[in-house]
Design a protein around this motif. Sequence first.
Motif, PDB file in Angstrom:
ATOM      1  N   SER A   1       1.736   6.830  -6.967  1.00 48.64           N
ATOM      2  CA  SER A   1       0.456   7.079  -7.633  1.00 48.64           C
ATOM      3  C   SER A   1       0.481   8.297  -8.546  1.00 48.64           C
ATOM      4  O   SER A   1      -0.425   8.508  -9.332  1.00 48.64           O
ATOM      5  CB  SER A   1      -0.656   7.256  -6.584  1.00 48.64           C
ATOM      6  N   GLY A   2       1.517   9.119  -8.448  1.00 51.91           N
ATOM      7  CA  GLY A   2       1.623  10.296  -9.300  1.00 51.91           C
ATOM      8  C   GLY A   2       3.077  10.645  -9.531  1.00 51.91           C
ATOM      9  O   GLY A   2       3.931   9.761  -9.606  1.00 51.91           O
ATOM     10  N   GLU A   3       3.366  11.945  -9.634  1.00 52.56           N
ATOM     11  CA  GLU A   3       4.744  12.382  -9.795  1.00 52.56           C
ATOM     12  C   GLU A   3       5.529  12.107  -8.513  1.00 52.56           C
ATOM     13  O   GLU A   3       4.947  12.075  -7.421  1.00 52.56           O
ATOM     14  CB  GLU A   3       4.787  13.884 -10.119  1.00 52.56           C
ATOM     15  N   PRO A   4       6.861  11.884  -8.620  1.00 56.34           N
ATOM     16  CA  PRO A   4       7.670  11.656  -7.426  1.00 56.34           C
ATOM     17  C   PRO A   4       7.498  12.776  -6.410  1.00 56.34           C
ATOM     18  O   PRO A   4       7.458  13.949  -6.765  1.00 56.34           O
ATOM     19  CB  PRO A   4       9.101  11.607  -7.973  1.00 56.34           C
TER      20      PRO A   4
ATOM     21  N   ALA B   1       0.822  -1.212   0.000  1.00 52.26           N
ATOM     22  CA  ALA B   1       0.000   0.000   0.000  1.00 52.26           C
ATOM     23  C   ALA B   1       0.852   1.255   0.000  1.00 52.26           C
ATOM     24  O   ALA B   1       0.536   2.241  -0.684  1.00 52.26           O
ATOM     25  CB  ALA B   1      -0.932  -0.007   1.218  1.00 52.26           C
ATOM     26  N   GLY B   2       1.964   1.231   0.758  1.00 52.87           N
ATOM     27  CA  GLY B   2       2.847   2.393   0.818  1.00 52.87           C
ATOM     28  C   GLY B   2       3.544   2.664  -0.496  1.00 52.87           C
ATOM     29  O   GLY B   2       3.642   3.809  -0.944  1.00 52.87           O
TER      30      GLY B   2
ATOM     31  N   PRO C   1      -2.401   3.205  -9.655  1.00 52.74           N
ATOM     32  CA  PRO C   1      -0.950   3.044  -9.741  1.00 52.74           C
ATOM     33  C   PRO C   1      -0.560   1.574  -9.860  1.00 52.74           C
ATOM     34  O   PRO C   1      -1.380   0.695  -9.539  1.00 52.74           O
ATOM     35  CB  PRO C   1      -0.461   3.633  -8.410  1.00 52.74           C
ATOM     36  N   PRO C   2       0.665   1.284 -10.307  1.00 58.95           N
ATOM     37  CA  PRO C   2       1.097  -0.108 -10.443  1.00 58.95           C
ATOM     38  C   PRO C   2       0.990  -0.853  -9.114  1.00 58.95           C
ATOM     39  O   PRO C   2       1.285  -0.300  -8.055  1.00 58.95           O
ATOM     40  CB  PRO C   2       2.563   0.021 -10.888  1.00 58.95           C
ATOM     41  N   LYS C   3       0.553  -2.104  -9.172  1.00 56.03           N
ATOM     42  CA  LYS C   3       0.403  -2.919  -7.965  1.00 56.03           C
ATOM     43  C   LYS C   3       1.658  -3.746  -7.719  1.00 56.03           C
ATOM     44  O   LYS C   3       2.233  -4.308  -8.652  1.00 56.03           O
ATOM     45  CB  LYS C   3      -0.816  -3.839  -8.089  1.00 56.03           C
TER      46      LYS C   3
END
Length: 252
Positions: free
Chosen positions: A52-55, A45-46, A74-76
């Motif tokens: 989930s977006g830009e760094p 999850a973290g 976002p990628p799992k």
Amino acid sequence: MGGNIRGNRDAYPRGSFFSLEALEAEVKSDEVVGIVPMPGWLLAAGVEASHSGEPIPGWMQYDQGVGQDDSFRPPKVTHVAGKPLDVDRTYRVATKISDLTNGQIQCWTEYYSENRHLLPPKGAYINIQSELMTYFARNLWRKIWEATSKVIREECTLDDDACAAEARLDVLDKSGDGTVTVDELQDALRDLVGYSVDEREQSLAQFVHSFVDSTGDGIVRVDDIETFCEEINDVYERDSWRLASQKLEKQI
């Protein structure tokens, strides 16, 4: 995690050299991490939250043992340490401890704010540069071990499980004094492993020397090499997923 622990893969194309200066530029000399227990579901999850977006500050960095399914956004996370993710398993995760509770990754902040007893004391923190240099030293000693095996096989028969500690010492001990010095390990990295070395910079050879010096007396003798007759398999096992990855890359 992010912050002062960087690693821009695009900046280091395949075949380029990574120097001690580059390491110091990537990681501050006083930067430390701690090891925390983390449930698999929380680890995934973290990572997914920070990717989930830009760094962002706190963006979770990981090595090639972590696999993700990019078909999701976002990628799992699918793999950890080269093996399928077990959401019920408790993993040992090395990270900046302060980033676990500063709100950069909300699910981690909530979990570790409620479970502060899981956070290690400051005395248990690990200096990142020293840890990386130790890893490099272990990996290079494995390469030197393989290179000495090749030299010995060219001169006589050597079984795959043979130790041949004295023969390995003879290959490395250019002066013939019965010990292996930092200079001789530097020569081995150049002549046996085929690395480009700078004679003015022996930090890595010194770390290799310290790694092989099993007694800690500052001298590498045949007894120290004999120690690795039993431990070298553990070195291989510890890095087995990395070695498998390297073989796959060569095949591609």
